[in-house]
Design a protein around this motif. Structure first.
Motif, PDB file in Angstrom:
ATOM      1  N   GLY A 274       1.157 -15.616  -3.085  1.00  0.00           N
ATOM      2  CA  GLY A 274      -0.036 -16.453  -3.023  1.00  0.00           C
ATOM      3  C   GLY A 274      -0.762 -16.530  -1.684  1.00  0.00           C
ATOM      4  N   GLY A 275      -0.764 -15.470  -0.905  1.00  0.00           N
ATOM      5  CA  GLY A 275      -1.478 -15.489   0.376  1.00  0.00           C
ATOM      6  C   GLY A 275      -0.557 -15.664   1.567  1.00  0.00           C
ATOM      7  N   LEU A 276       0.734 -15.869   1.289  1.00  0.00           N
ATOM      8  CA  LEU A 276       1.670 -16.133   2.388  1.00  0.00           C
ATOM      9  C   LEU A 276       1.870 -14.912   3.289  1.00  0.00           C
ATOM     10  CD1 LEU A 276       3.540 -18.276   3.641  1.00  0.00           C
ATOM     11  CD2 LEU A 276       5.365 -17.469   2.154  1.00  0.00           C
ATOM     12  N   GLN A 278      -0.397 -12.522   3.966  1.00  0.00           N
ATOM     13  CA  GLN A 278      -1.584 -12.375   4.815  1.00  0.00           C
ATOM     14  C   GLN A 278      -1.653 -13.488   5.860  1.00  0.00           C
ATOM     15  OE1 GLN A 278      -5.111 -10.899   2.222  1.00  0.00           O
ATOM     16  NE2 GLN A 278      -3.557 -11.545   0.765  1.00  0.00           N
TER      17      GLN A 278
ATOM     18  N   GLY B 274      -6.861 -17.128   7.097  1.00  0.00           N
ATOM     19  CA  GLY B 274      -6.125 -15.906   6.732  1.00  0.00           C
ATOM     20  C   GLY B 274      -5.187 -16.004   5.545  1.00  0.00           C
ATOM     21  N   GLY B 275      -5.501 -16.821   4.544  1.00  0.00           N
ATOM     22  CA  GLY B 275      -4.627 -16.920   3.373  1.00  0.00           C
ATOM     23  C   GLY B 275      -3.769 -18.177   3.378  1.00  0.00           C
ATOM     24  N   SER B 279      -1.980 -19.959   0.206  1.00  0.00           N
ATOM     25  CA  SER B 279      -0.522 -19.995   0.235  1.00  0.00           C
ATOM     26  C   SER B 279      -0.019 -21.431   0.153  1.00  0.00           C
ATOM     27  CB  SER B 279      -0.037 -19.333   1.525  1.00  0.00           C
ATOM     28  OG  SER B 279       1.336 -19.520   1.660  1.00  0.00           O
ATOM     29  N   CYS B 282      -0.334 -22.539  -3.379  1.00  0.00           N
ATOM     30  CA  CYS B 282       0.675 -21.864  -4.210  1.00  0.00           C
ATOM     31  C   CYS B 282       2.095 -22.320  -3.905  1.00  0.00           C
ATOM     32  CB  CYS B 282       0.587 -20.346  -4.055  1.00  0.00           C
ATOM     33  SG  CYS B 282      -0.940 -19.667  -4.726  1.00  0.00           S
TER      34      CYS B 282
END
Lengths: 399, 399
Positions: A274-276, A278, B274-275, B279, B282
């Motif tokens: 989930g974006g972790l 990046q 940056g995400g 994150s 999530c």
């Protein structure tokens, strides 16, 4: 000198405050070559503090007493220590002048209890407080040194560094080196260097398991080159898991530095994480040189839409991980792209048990790799473990 | 019962690790009405641990010994305590079965020293470790209770909550309630309720500043309804900053729960962060119901390409934040989309100083809002602060 640190404060016992001063003093004293053998925490209670002082005096010869120097009624450290040592408390003129000035500046009326902060032990060395009002004392009696320090971290640090450090004996300087390992458990690592640990001599070897990695701290007093010799022996055995040195290092920093060094741009398509991934890359200064953008594709529909792919297998599968990584590569024009799909929750997804993770790695001009892991733990442990595995894959692939 | 907590670990004395377990246990025991009178920290040294056990046994009747249950040779807690108490260590069958299973799943070879983790004190109550391999023991001797717990915070918490808590006596139960506030500093909050804090009676009010929020812990022994009365007085003054209750709560959990309750799908386009926003969303269980996907658009080119927009102003600007949020909304079909652009590094970008953040919020059928903040701190403090501001904006917008 053998040190004991006594911390005073009911808030520490009740768990309202984390004792970060203990770590600060421990580290500072270790770096001066002074051994700390014990920490004691007691509440704002003169009887219990006196008991702790008595025990400390019987065992150690450098005793720090931290906290309880403030103006309120529960701040009893100074009075208790002075009585224990049989000395008087006297007003310090310099501290008093600073107190008067402070109240003049802020335009508030000084209350009587503020004067308690400028009392120091008679016959000791007063310790200035660069960022606060409560002064400490360095007091020597019967070959034992007692040092009082304030409780707030913003005060203890400057007082220790500016006022206390110059008064402490400098032993043989302790040299330390931290080796960082990823991809090997603590027990496995220790087994592989068991004889080195058991037969350690001047160079001490201390393993420590952090949440997603293992570190070894090598330390020696005096001759630093002895650490090099020990390190070489260790890396001969477990060098394949070693990724870097030092407290301020991390697997993500190592990877970002490697990508910058080789001038490789990276992208990502993340489902499970989930974006972790990046966000972890972007936490490193300089990340913008090698990362221009990527995707968080949580649903099947968004995987297909954002990445311009057509899934031919369930979301959690080798095939999907492959397509996601290739899609991110094509969409961004990066040289390498990583993908994460898996099961972080507590139930099965697509017939795969919790902890299942597929990591895809697409590279321009190379065949796409997909790695399959079974990770354990709760939702966020699995997510973070997956990111660490991904970082390690990238590190190994680039090298 | 009068408790003492003993922590074992040279890494604690050397300041390599902050002792967060002390705060966790202190708080947990206080909530059960058990008084903790002392913490002691000693290194991985049997002689010094034995000395600490002796002193603790003379003074207290509930003694926790934390750390040193691991597989390596410096993990000596169990052996030392067993010798002190004159009991044998025996293998626990359930622990052993779990150990065997773990190694079978991850496919690594078990080493002999792993077996030390499944030893417990004979005649005591074995304490299961839900998140790790090293088991503890509850052991009673001469009206004194000794409890061993593991060192890693991720292990001590579940073991305490699931295995130890049910075994402890409940005194006049301390009722506590944690109120969580975002968007107000500790000193501001305390000033607004100064008289309530100064005149606190049976209900105690303890403010605590965390990194990105402030909490107030209300506590009372006996009649819990008294907390309601105090809480009402507090929220009358600072209710606008209050967002929820409890230790396991967080601003992100509050936001995800709100979105789920109102059935609103969210997306994001992140530059600065940056995400990290996605994150963070999530990280909350159930996030997949309201989040399908989003973008990390670090470079100008990727902002335009991924979001299908054409920038008309510098990357760090109100205009760009607006276009990013609207682009994410259009690309994903979500009902609400948030964007982050700003300066996290130490130098100016697009003429904007470090800490500048623009947060865009686009909503179907509403005009896009853009908020401008100046945040302080280093790279990752600014990034996290921006995410928290964004979460708060969403919370206020939905409510």
């Amino acid at each position: 000198m053998d040190a004991e640190l006594i911390f005073v404060g009911t808030e520490l016992l009740m768990g309202e405050v984390v004792n970060s001063n203990a770590a600060f003093l421990g580290e500072s004293l270790a770096s001066l070559g002074i051994n700390v053998y014990k920490h004691t925490v007691v509440g704002d209670n003169p009887g219990r503090l006196t008991d702790a002082l008595k025990l400390a005096s019987e065992r150690h010869n450098l005793i720090f007493v931290c906290g309880g120097l403030g103006p309120t009624d529960d701040d009893l450290t100074k009075e208790t220590l002075a009585e224990f040592l049989g000395v008087q408390l006297v007003e310090n003129a310099e501290a008093r002048a600073k107190l008067d000035e402070r109240f003049a500046v802020i335009g508030r009326e000084m209350t009587l209890n503020n004067l308690r902060q400028v009392l120091v032990m008679e016959g000791g060395i007063p310790l200035a407080n660069p960022t606060g009002l409560a002064w400490g004392t360095y007091y020597k009696k019967d070959e034992r040194v007692y040092i009082t320090l304030p409780g707030p971290p913003s005060e203890i640090k400057p007082m220790f560094n500016e006022s206390v450090r110059p008064l402490l004996p400098v032993g043989d300087k302790l040299h330390t080196r931290l080796l960082r390992f990823y991809g090997i458990g603590e027990s496995q690592l220790v087994t592989k260097i068991d004889d080195l640990i058991k037969n350690q001599g001047e160079v001490t070897i201390a393993p420590y398991a952090k949440t997603h990695e293992v570190t070894l701290r090598l330390a020696v007093k005096g001759d630093e080159s002895k650490i090099d010799i020990e390190e070489a022996k260790i890396l001969e055995r477990v060098g394949e898991f070693f990724y870097g040195y030092g407290e301020d290092n991390s697997l993500e920093k190592t990877v970002v530095d490697l990508l910058r060094e080789k001038n490789i741009e990276i992208s990502a398509a993340e489902s499970l994480t989930g974006g972790l991934f990046q966000s972890t890359i972007c936490s490193v200064s300089g990340a913008s040189e090698i990362f221009k953008g990527g995707f968080v594709t949580y649903s099947i529909e968004q995987k297909e839409k954002m990445l311009g792919i057509k899934l031919v297998a369930p979301a959690v599968s080798e095939s999907t991980a492959r397509l996601m990584a290739e899609g991110a590569l094509a969409k961004t024009g990066a040289q390498i792209a990583i993908s994460f799909t898996g099961v972080a929750g507590s139930g099965e997804v697509d017939g795969q048990p919790p902890g299942t993770v597929f990591v895809g790695l697409a590279q321009k001009g190379f065949e796409t790799q997909v790695h399959h892991f079974r990770l354990y733990g709760g939702r966020n442990h699995v997510r973070l473990s997956a990111v660490m595995r991904g970082l390690d894959l990238i590190r190994r692939t680039i090298l």
